[in-house]
Design an enzyme around this catalytic site. Structure first.
Site, PDB file in Angstrom:
ATOM      1  N   GLN A 128      -6.665  -4.305  -4.935  1.00 54.58           N
ATOM      2  CA  GLN A 128      -6.699  -2.860  -4.693  1.00 54.58           C
ATOM      3  C   GLN A 128      -8.143  -2.365  -4.665  1.00 54.58           C
ATOM      4  O   GLN A 128      -8.814  -2.376  -5.700  1.00 54.58           O
ATOM      5  CB  GLN A 128      -5.941  -2.147  -5.820  1.00 54.58           C
ATOM      6  CG  GLN A 128      -5.952  -0.645  -5.732  1.00 54.58           C
ATOM      7  CD  GLN A 128      -5.211   0.000  -6.884  1.00 54.58           C
ATOM      8  OE1 GLN A 128      -5.107  -0.581  -7.967  1.00 54.58           O
ATOM      9  NE2 GLN A 128      -4.698   1.179  -6.675  1.00 54.58           N
ATOM     10  N   GLY A 129      -8.613  -1.950  -3.509  1.00 57.50           N
ATOM     11  CA  GLY A 129      -9.997  -1.484  -3.375  1.00 57.50           C
ATOM     12  C   GLY A 129     -10.069   0.028  -3.354  1.00 57.50           C
ATOM     13  O   GLY A 129     -10.271   0.631  -2.293  1.00 57.50           O
ATOM     14  N   SER A 131     -11.506   2.052  -6.537  1.00 57.34           N
ATOM     15  CA  SER A 131     -12.645   2.524  -7.326  1.00 57.34           C
ATOM     16  C   SER A 131     -13.978   2.078  -6.728  1.00 57.34           C
ATOM     17  O   SER A 131     -14.093   0.983  -6.182  1.00 57.34           O
ATOM     18  CB  SER A 131     -12.565   1.992  -8.759  1.00 57.34           C
ATOM     19  OG  SER A 131     -11.326   2.299  -9.319  1.00 57.34           O
ATOM     20  N   GLU A 246       7.009   5.380  -9.445  1.00 55.89           N
ATOM     21  CA  GLU A 246       7.470   5.432 -10.822  1.00 55.89           C
ATOM     22  C   GLU A 246       8.035   4.064 -11.220  1.00 55.89           C
ATOM     23  O   GLU A 246       8.577   3.351 -10.420  1.00 55.89           O
ATOM     24  CB  GLU A 246       8.500   6.557 -10.988  1.00 55.89           C
ATOM     25  CG  GLU A 246       9.590   6.523  -9.956  1.00 55.89           C
ATOM     26  CD  GLU A 246      10.926   6.300 -10.562  1.00 55.89           C
ATOM     27  OE1 GLU A 246      10.945   5.756 -11.680  1.00 55.89           O
ATOM     28  OE2 GLU A 246      11.923   6.623  -9.911  1.00 55.89           O
TER      29      GLU A 246
HETATM   30  C1  LIG Z   1      -9.206  -3.832 -16.532  1.00 59.90           C
HETATM   31  C2  LIG Z   1      -9.417  -2.915 -15.378  1.00 59.90           C
HETATM   32  C3  LIG Z   1      -8.925  -3.245 -14.130  1.00 59.90           C
HETATM   33  C4  LIG Z   1      -9.146  -2.400 -13.037  1.00 59.90           C
HETATM   34  N1  LIG Z   1      -8.675  -2.786 -11.801  1.00 59.90           N
HETATM   35  C5  LIG Z   1      -8.919  -2.011 -10.716  1.00 59.90           C
HETATM   36  C6  LIG Z   1      -8.514  -2.436  -9.405  1.00 59.90           C
HETATM   37  O1  LIG Z   1      -7.930  -3.510  -9.239  1.00 59.90           O
HETATM   38  N2  LIG Z   1      -8.805  -1.653  -8.356  1.00 59.90           N
HETATM   39  C7  LIG Z   1      -9.448  -0.448  -8.485  1.00 59.90           C
HETATM   40  O2  LIG Z   1      -9.644   0.240  -7.483  1.00 59.90           O
HETATM   41  N3  LIG Z   1      -9.870  -0.008  -9.719  1.00 59.90           N
HETATM   42  C8  LIG Z   1      -9.613  -0.776 -10.822  1.00 59.90           C
HETATM   43  N4  LIG Z   1     -10.047  -0.359 -12.078  1.00 59.90           N
HETATM   44  C9  LIG Z   1     -10.848   0.846 -12.178  1.00 59.90           C
HETATM   45  C10 LIG Z   1     -10.164   2.026 -12.847  1.00 59.90           C
HETATM   46  O3  LIG Z   1      -9.209   2.590 -12.015  1.00 59.90           O
HETATM   47  C11 LIG Z   1     -11.288   3.009 -13.213  1.00 59.90           C
HETATM   48  O4  LIG Z   1     -12.087   2.393 -14.207  1.00 59.90           O
HETATM   49  C12 LIG Z   1     -10.734   4.303 -13.742  1.00 59.90           C
HETATM   50  O5  LIG Z   1     -10.132   5.029 -12.719  1.00 59.90           O
HETATM   51  C13 LIG Z   1     -11.851   5.177 -14.392  1.00 59.90           C
HETATM   52  O6  LIG Z   1     -12.926   5.334 -13.520  1.00 59.90           O
HETATM   53  P1  LIG Z   1     -14.429   5.016 -13.960  1.00 59.90           P
HETATM   54  O7  LIG Z   1     -14.439   3.670 -14.588  1.00 59.90           O
HETATM   55  O8  LIG Z   1     -15.306   5.279 -12.798  1.00 59.90           O
HETATM   56  O9  LIG Z   1     -14.751   6.049 -15.121  1.00 59.90           O
HETATM   57  P2  LIG Z   1     -15.157   7.576 -14.936  1.00 59.90           P
HETATM   58  O10 LIG Z   1     -14.188   8.257 -14.007  1.00 59.90           O
HETATM   59  O11 LIG Z   1     -16.604   7.674 -14.609  1.00 59.90           O
HETATM   60  O12 LIG Z   1     -14.902   8.138 -16.380  1.00 59.90           O
HETATM   61  C14 LIG Z   1     -15.844   7.969 -17.468  1.00 59.90           C
HETATM   62  C15 LIG Z   1     -15.309   8.724 -18.671  1.00 59.90           C
HETATM   63  O13 LIG Z   1     -15.224  10.138 -18.360  1.00 59.90           O
HETATM   64  C16 LIG Z   1     -13.897  10.611 -18.554  1.00 59.90           C
HETATM   65  N5  LIG Z   1     -13.574  11.593 -17.501  1.00 59.90           N
HETATM   66  C17 LIG Z   1     -13.789  11.476 -16.168  1.00 59.90           C
HETATM   67  N6  LIG Z   1     -13.332  12.565 -15.516  1.00 59.90           N
HETATM   68  C18 LIG Z   1     -12.792  13.382 -16.462  1.00 59.90           C
HETATM   69  C19 LIG Z   1     -12.137  14.643 -16.418  1.00 59.90           C
HETATM   70  N7  LIG Z   1     -11.929  15.292 -15.270  1.00 59.90           N
HETATM   71  N8  LIG Z   1     -11.696  15.190 -17.594  1.00 59.90           N
HETATM   72  C20 LIG Z   1     -11.879  14.537 -18.786  1.00 59.90           C
HETATM   73  N9  LIG Z   1     -12.507  13.332 -18.880  1.00 59.90           N
HETATM   74  C21 LIG Z   1     -12.935  12.755 -17.749  1.00 59.90           C
HETATM   75  C22 LIG Z   1     -13.009   9.386 -18.414  1.00 59.90           C
HETATM   76  O14 LIG Z   1     -11.784   9.552 -19.096  1.00 59.90           O
HETATM   77  C23 LIG Z   1     -13.882   8.310 -19.053  1.00 59.90           C
HETATM   78  O15 LIG Z   1     -13.752   8.342 -20.444  1.00 59.90           O
HETATM   79  C24 LIG Z   1      -9.858  -1.176 -13.197  1.00 59.90           C
HETATM   80  C25 LIG Z   1     -10.364  -0.846 -14.456  1.00 59.90           C
HETATM   81  C26 LIG Z   1     -10.159  -1.691 -15.532  1.00 59.90           C
HETATM   82  C27 LIG Z   1     -10.732  -1.295 -16.856  1.00 59.90           C
END
Ligand SMILES: Cc1cc2nc3c(=O)[nH]c(=O)nc-3n(C[C@H](O)[C@H](O)[C@H](O)COP(=O)(O)OP(=O)(O)OC[C@H]3O[C@@H](n4cnc5c(N)ncnc54)[C@H](O)[C@@H]3O)c2cc1C
Length: 407
Positions: A128-129, A131, A246
């Site tokens: 899944q691409g 993030s 869901e």
């Molecule tokens: C083990 C693992 C597997 C993953 N696999 C995939 C994958 O296969 N494909 C893919 O596309 N992604 C994947 N991800 C990515 C995941 O979807 C993102 O890490 C997640 O959406 C959070 O984004 P970020 O890491 O950029 O953090 P950020 O969005 O930068 O958040 C940083 C912090 O700020 C807080 N924050 C951000 N916005 C708000 C808000 N509006 N209100 C309150 N708090 C906020 C967050 O809760 C967090 O604590 C994976 C992540 C992990 C850990």
């Protein structure tokens, strides 16, 4: 609440039970039966074939696309029976639960014919691409671009945290196809083959020693023009369906892995005499109550899905927040019970049988099952929508609080 199932569901249960009895290897689930790493791999391959022959992979999909068209209750029963004997019921997580259902809803007839049978047969794997380095919770800020060049899309940009990218045949990705449109518009959902010169995958090593997720760089990567799902510039809507499927069918079984893990933690506490410590006992009781709450929440989600009350988004947010946060607390308790032993590598490189499916460290970094689960629990409040984002959903959709101001 009446938790009994109608007779036709019980008949179906008997059918599944019989199939499992006929197909699982001799002695499955008994303490005497252990498997080495390579035996586990061989079993997984053979089992995927048997599941396909039995028609149990994605059995809810319509018969015209190779599924069995199971009702929700039948799916629940199917999951319950497989979970009861700890038999795996999945070929490829991303194919079965994310891109497959998305294609069934949004795909063209050609896309369905090309991909659905391969997903059912377990012969195509996906990643899944979504993030990117500057687009996680705020996914619509993504900047990876796709431009048409004749009959192909040309993709440039970077994705991150892409789980299984190093093994996948395809990535379903979001790319900006109209930079002049507002943020949520102008995004398309593309199916891109991974094995090509324009894609570079760099694994990221995690704290548990594994490297399951990756940075993925696209430099002039290509896919056919027709591999856009749900129409050009309509990718945001399509992605929201992918994220919103869901999980009704596994609602009543989701707690089981935590229940099994709880038994392992109690056994450790007993073996180390920590079960006499009143504070440990209190925390164990709390952990057990939390597993029970997960079980009850599962029935609540199922009731919601069966009665069509459509609170799935709100219940999903409450449940995700609850299980991910309480699981972290429970794994901290497990580490406290292990004491100083928890600070050294406790595994044998093979992984125990008590907690099947738990992630294990890389070769030469043999962590134990509880250590592996402790490490992975740290990520559970992040992936699939962070705990804070779930709180926003609960605040806005359940409690009716004012919408968060835009930055
Ligand atoms: C083990 C693992 C597997 C993953 N696999 C995939 C994958 O296969 N494909 C893919 O596309 N992604 C994947 N991800 C990515 C995941 O979807 C993102 O890490 C997640 O959406 C959070 O984004 P970020 O890491 O950029 O953090 P950020 O969005 O930068 O958040 C940083 C912090 O700020 C807080 N924050 C951000 N916005 C708000 C808000 N509006 N209100 C309150 N708090 C906020 C967050 O809760 C967090 O604590 C994976 C992540 C992990 C850990």
């Amino acid at each position: 609440m009446d938790l009994s199932y109608p007779p036709e569901a019980e008949e179906f249960r008997a059918e599944i039970r019989q199939w499992l009895e006929d197909h699982l290897p001799e002695g499955w689930g008994t303490p005497e039966r252990t498997m080495s790493k390579s035996e586990r791999r061989d079993f997984a391959n053979a089992w995927a074939e048997q599941l396909h022959e039995g028609g149990w992979i994605c059995a809810s999909w319509p018969a015209e696309y190779g599924g069995k068209g199971l009702s929700l209750l039948q799916q629940v029963v199917l999951h319950e029976e497989f979970a009861r004997v700890q038999a795996p019921l999945r070929a490829d997580f991303f194919g079965d639960t994310l891109v497959g259902p998305t294609l069934l809803q949004w795909g063209t007839e050609e896309q369905k014919k090309e991909f659905i049978p391969r997903i059912l047969a377990g012969t195509v794997s996906w990643c899944q691409g979504f993030s990117e380095p500057d687009a996680g919770s705020d996914l619509a800020s993504l900047s990876t671009k796709a431009e048409l060049d004749g009959d192909e899309w040309v993709i440039n940009g970077q994705k991150v945290w892409t789980t299984q990218a190093q093994y996948a045949d395809y990535v379903f990705l979001l790319a900006r196809t109209n930079p002049d449109a507002p943020k949520h518009a102008g995004i398309s959902y593309l199916l891109v083959p991974m094995d090509q010169p324009g894609i570079e995958v760099r694994p990221i090593e995690q704290v548990d020693g594994t490297a399951e997720f990756n940075e993925v760089f696209f430099t002039g990567a290509r896919c056919p023009k027709d591999n856009v799902v749900g129409g050009v510039d309509n990718g945001w809507k399509v992605a929201m369906t992918t994220l919103g499927f869901e999980r009704g069918s596994s609602a009543t079984t989701g707690h089981r892995r935590f229940a099994r893990e709880f038994d392992v933690i109690v056994a450790e506490a007993r073996a180390r005499g920590k079960d006499k410590d009143p504070l440990v006992r209190q925390r164990l009781a709390r952990a057990w109550s939390n597993v029970k709450i997960m079980e009850i929440n599962g029935y609540r989600s199922l009731t919601d899905a069966l009665s069509g009350t459509r609170h799935a988004a709100a219940l999903g947010a409450c449940n995700k927040m609850f299980w991910s946060e309480t699981h972290q607390q429970t794994m901290e308790l497990a580490m406290d019970i292990l004491g100083l032993d928890g600070q050294v590598l406790m595994g044998d490189g093979e992984g125990g049988e008590a907690m099947p499916g738990v992630r294990r460290g890389r070769d030469g970094y043999p962590i134990g099952d509880l250590q592996a689960s402790f490490f992975f629990s740290r990520s559970e409040t992040i992936w699939g929508g962070t705990a804070q984002i779930q709180r926003n959903i609960v605040g806005e959709r359940v409690l009716g609080l004012p919408k968060e101001p835009a930055p």
